[in-house]
Motif scaffolding. Structure first.
Motif, PDB file in Angstrom:
ATOM      1  N   VAL A   1       0.852  -1.187   0.000  1.00 41.69           N
ATOM      2  CA  VAL A   1       0.000   0.000   0.000  1.00 41.69           C
ATOM      3  C   VAL A   1       0.888   1.236   0.000  1.00 41.69           C
ATOM      4  N   LYS A   2       0.758   2.038  -1.052  1.00 43.60           N
ATOM      5  CA  LYS A   2       1.651   3.192  -1.187  1.00 43.60           C
ATOM      6  C   LYS A   2       1.257   4.349  -0.265  1.00 43.60           C
ATOM      7  N   TYR A   3      -0.054   4.588  -0.134  1.00 46.92           N
ATOM      8  CA  TYR A   3      -0.516   5.721   0.667  1.00 46.92           C
ATOM      9  C   TYR A   3      -1.385   5.230   1.825  1.00 46.92           C
ATOM     10  N   VAL A   4      -0.967   5.570   3.051  1.00 46.70           N
ATOM     11  CA  VAL A   4      -1.726   5.157   4.238  1.00 46.70           C
ATOM     12  C   VAL A   4      -2.061   6.405   5.052  1.00 46.70           C
ATOM     13  N   GLY A   5      -3.334   6.573   5.374  1.00 50.48           N
ATOM     14  CA  GLY A   5      -3.744   7.719   6.182  1.00 50.48           C
ATOM     15  C   GLY A   5      -3.272   7.585   7.617  1.00 50.48           C
ATOM     16  N   PHE A   6      -3.734   6.535   8.278  1.00 54.41           N
ATOM     17  CA  PHE A   6      -3.394   6.317   9.684  1.00 54.41           C
ATOM     18  C   PHE A   6      -3.207   4.829   9.954  1.00 54.41           C
ATOM     19  N   GLU A   7      -2.183   4.521  10.729  1.00 52.23           N
ATOM     20  CA  GLU A   7      -2.059   3.157  11.236  1.00 52.23           C
ATOM     21  C   GLU A   7      -2.767   3.129  12.578  1.00 52.23           C
ATOM     22  N   ILE A   8      -3.638   2.153  12.745  1.00 54.47           N
ATOM     23  CA  ILE A   8      -4.407   2.088  13.987  1.00 54.47           C
ATOM     24  C   ILE A   8      -4.194   0.720  14.646  1.00 54.47           C
ATOM     25  N   PRO A   9      -4.457   0.645  15.952  1.00 53.79           N
ATOM     26  CA  PRO A   9      -4.320  -0.638  16.642  1.00 53.79           C
ATOM     27  C   PRO A   9      -5.393  -1.626  16.187  1.00 53.79           C
ATOM     28  N   ASP A  10      -5.226  -2.865  16.556  1.00 49.83           N
ATOM     29  CA  ASP A  10      -6.137  -3.925  16.132  1.00 49.83           C
ATOM     30  C   ASP A  10      -7.449  -3.865  16.917  1.00 49.83           C
ATOM     31  N   ARG A  11      -8.278  -2.885  16.535  1.00 49.63           N
ATOM     32  CA  ARG A  11      -9.614  -2.766  17.147  1.00 49.63           C
ATOM     33  C   ARG A  11     -10.602  -2.571  16.016  1.00 49.63           C
ATOM     34  N   PHE A  12     -11.837  -2.992  16.219  1.00 41.89           N
ATOM     35  CA  PHE A  12     -12.858  -2.789  15.190  1.00 41.89           C
ATOM     36  C   PHE A  12     -13.318  -1.342  15.263  1.00 41.89           C
ATOM     37  N   VAL A  13     -13.255  -0.642  14.122  1.00 39.94           N
ATOM     38  CA  VAL A  13     -13.569   0.786  14.131  1.00 39.94           C
ATOM     39  C   VAL A  13     -14.783   1.110  13.252  1.00 39.94           C
ATOM     40  N   ILE A  14     -15.417   2.220  13.591  1.00 35.43           N
ATOM     41  CA  ILE A  14     -16.611   2.684  12.882  1.00 35.43           C
ATOM     42  C   ILE A  14     -16.485   4.180  12.596  1.00 35.43           C
ATOM     43  N   GLY A  15     -17.272   4.641  11.623  1.00 34.92           N
ATOM     44  CA  GLY A  15     -17.330   6.076  11.343  1.00 34.92           C
ATOM     45  C   GLY A  15     -16.579   6.477  10.090  1.00 34.92           C
TER      46      GLY A  15
ATOM     47  N   MET B   1     -22.392  -3.582  10.864  1.00 35.81           N
ATOM     48  CA  MET B   1     -23.720  -4.003  10.407  1.00 35.81           C
ATOM     49  C   MET B   1     -24.480  -2.831   9.773  1.00 35.81           C
ATOM     50  N   GLU B   2     -23.767  -2.117   8.902  1.00 31.29           N
ATOM     51  CA  GLU B   2     -24.304  -1.010   8.089  1.00 31.29           C
ATOM     52  C   GLU B   2     -24.572   0.282   8.851  1.00 31.29           C
ATOM     53  N   ARG B   3     -24.384   0.290  10.165  1.00 33.01           N
ATOM     54  CA  ARG B   3     -24.621   1.522  10.922  1.00 33.01           C
ATOM     55  C   ARG B   3     -23.325   2.286  11.154  1.00 33.01           C
ATOM     56  N   TYR B   4     -23.470   3.540  11.549  1.00 32.72           N
ATOM     57  CA  TYR B   4     -22.376   4.422  12.016  1.00 32.72           C
ATOM     58  C   TYR B   4     -21.488   4.988  10.907  1.00 32.72           C
ATOM     59  N   ARG B   5     -21.832   4.737   9.640  1.00 30.28           N
ATOM     60  CA  ARG B   5     -20.997   5.279   8.565  1.00 30.28           C
ATOM     61  C   ARG B   5     -20.964   6.801   8.614  1.00 30.28           C
ATOM     62  N   ASN B   6     -22.031   7.403   9.099  1.00 26.83           N
ATOM     63  CA  ASN B   6     -22.175   8.860   9.050  1.00 26.83           C
ATOM     64  C   ASN B   6     -21.470   9.610  10.178  1.00 26.83           C
ATOM     65  N   LEU B   7     -20.788   8.924  11.068  1.00 19.28           N
ATOM     66  CA  LEU B   7     -20.012   9.641  12.091  1.00 19.28           C
ATOM     67  C   LEU B   7     -18.915  10.448  11.405  1.00 19.28           C
ATOM     68  N   ARG B   8     -18.623  11.623  11.932  1.00 16.77           N
ATOM     69  CA  ARG B   8     -17.612  12.485  11.308  1.00 16.77           C
ATOM     70  C   ARG B   8     -16.187  12.128  11.726  1.00 16.77           C
ATOM     71  N   TYR B   9     -16.072  11.185  12.646  1.00 20.47           N
ATOM     72  CA  TYR B   9     -14.762  10.763  13.172  1.00 20.47           C
ATOM     73  C   TYR B   9     -14.682   9.243  13.099  1.00 20.47           C
ATOM     74  N   VAL B  10     -13.498   8.722  13.388  1.00 17.65           N
ATOM     75  CA  VAL B  10     -13.325   7.262  13.464  1.00 17.65           C
ATOM     76  C   VAL B  10     -13.228   6.888  14.937  1.00 17.65           C
ATOM     77  N   ALA B  11     -14.086   5.975  15.358  1.00 13.16           N
ATOM     78  CA  ALA B  11     -14.120   5.553  16.761  1.00 13.16           C
ATOM     79  C   ALA B  11     -14.010   4.042  16.861  1.00 13.16           C
ATOM     80  N   ALA B  12     -13.610   3.573  18.025  1.00 10.56           N
ATOM     81  CA  ALA B  12     -13.618   2.133  18.270  1.00 10.56           C
ATOM     82  C   ALA B  12     -15.051   1.705  18.545  1.00 10.56           C
ATOM     83  N   LEU B  13     -15.385   0.505  18.097  1.00  8.78           N
ATOM     84  CA  LEU B  13     -16.706  -0.037  18.418  1.00  8.78           C
ATOM     85  C   LEU B  13     -16.646  -0.634  19.817  1.00  8.78           C
ATOM     86  N   GLU B  14     -17.602  -0.251  20.629  1.00  9.07           N
ATOM     87  CA  GLU B  14     -17.693  -0.799  21.981  1.00  9.07           C
ATOM     88  C   GLU B  14     -18.471  -2.102  21.876  1.00  9.07           C
ATOM     89  N   GLN B  15     -17.767  -3.213  21.931  1.00 13.61           N
ATOM     90  CA  GLN B  15     -18.436  -4.521  21.792  1.00 13.61           C
ATOM     91  C   GLN B  15     -19.276  -4.775  23.030  1.00 13.61           C
TER      92      GLN B  15
END
Ligand code: IMP
Ligand code: MG
Length: 179
Positions: free
Chosen positions: A143-157, A163-177
């Motif tokens: 991958v030539k261009y990477v925005g952010f490297e993040i830890p191994d957590r499931f993220v949304i936003g 499950m198709e929800r949370y796409r509209n968040l303006r930020y990237v957050a961890a999903l609280e399982q």
């Protein structure tokens, strides 16, 4: 949005915007000499906002097309078996092509996409992903261009869903399982 499933904010809105500008500046520089323009390929649906924001910051002639793929597997883990749901409208032959992804996790989806698109004989083919979870892969993905490297957590936003929800968040957050 007050919702217990939205956990820690990993990338706030201002950091997203600043990094998108940086990536676009880098890409504009790298493709300054393109002969017939850059063809951005957005991988639906997660790359929706990223590609829209990135494209508006580009200073080189560019076009956009979309592809939808589904990877079989559970909601939070990809299996590497990929099916094309919607193929491209435009031919890739002799084009400078940039795949725009939301996130590279195991890298299996990307591996499939790259192999598939390379067989269409583009002039060049590179990958730009907003997020990457490098700890999930035994070796570095190409991958030539990477925005952010993040830890191994499931993220949304910012396009990414659970499950198709949370796409509209303006930020990237961890999903609280839960449960
Ligand atoms: P990979 O094949 O494991 O690299 O995963 C590719 C796809 O799985 C991504 O394009 C996303 O659609 C989805 N995915 C992987 N990790 C996450 C995550 O943390 N949040 C939301 N979607 C994810
Ligand atoms: Mg997804």
């Amino acid at each position: 949005m007050s919702d217990p499933a939205i956990g820690e904010i990993l990338v706030p809105e201002d950091k997203l915007a600043a990094r998108v500008k940086e990536l676009a500046a880098q890409i504009s520089e790298d493709y300054a000499d393109t002969t017939n323009g850059l063809l951005l390929i957005g991988v639906l649906k997660g790359a929706l906002f990223f590609i829209a924001d990135l494209m508006r910051e580009l200073k080189v002639p560019c076009e956009v097309d979309f592809m939808a793929v589904s990877s079989y597997g559970s909601a939070t883990h990809s299996s590497g078996v990929v099916r094309i749901i919607k193929d491209l409208d435009l031919p890739l032959e002799n084009r400078d092509v940039l795949i725009v992804e939301d996130i590279v996790d195991s890298g299996l989806t990307l591996q499939y996409l790259v192999r598939n698109l390379k067989s269409r004989e583009p002039r060049s083919l590179e990958v730009c992903t907003l997020l990457s979870k490098p700890s999930r892969r035994p070796e570095a993905a190409d991958v030539k261009y990477v925005g952010f490297e993040i830890p191994d957590r499931f993220v949304i936003g910012y396009g990414l869903d659970h499950m198709e929800r949370y796409r509209n968040l303006r930020y990237v957050a961890a999903l609280e399982q839960q449960g």
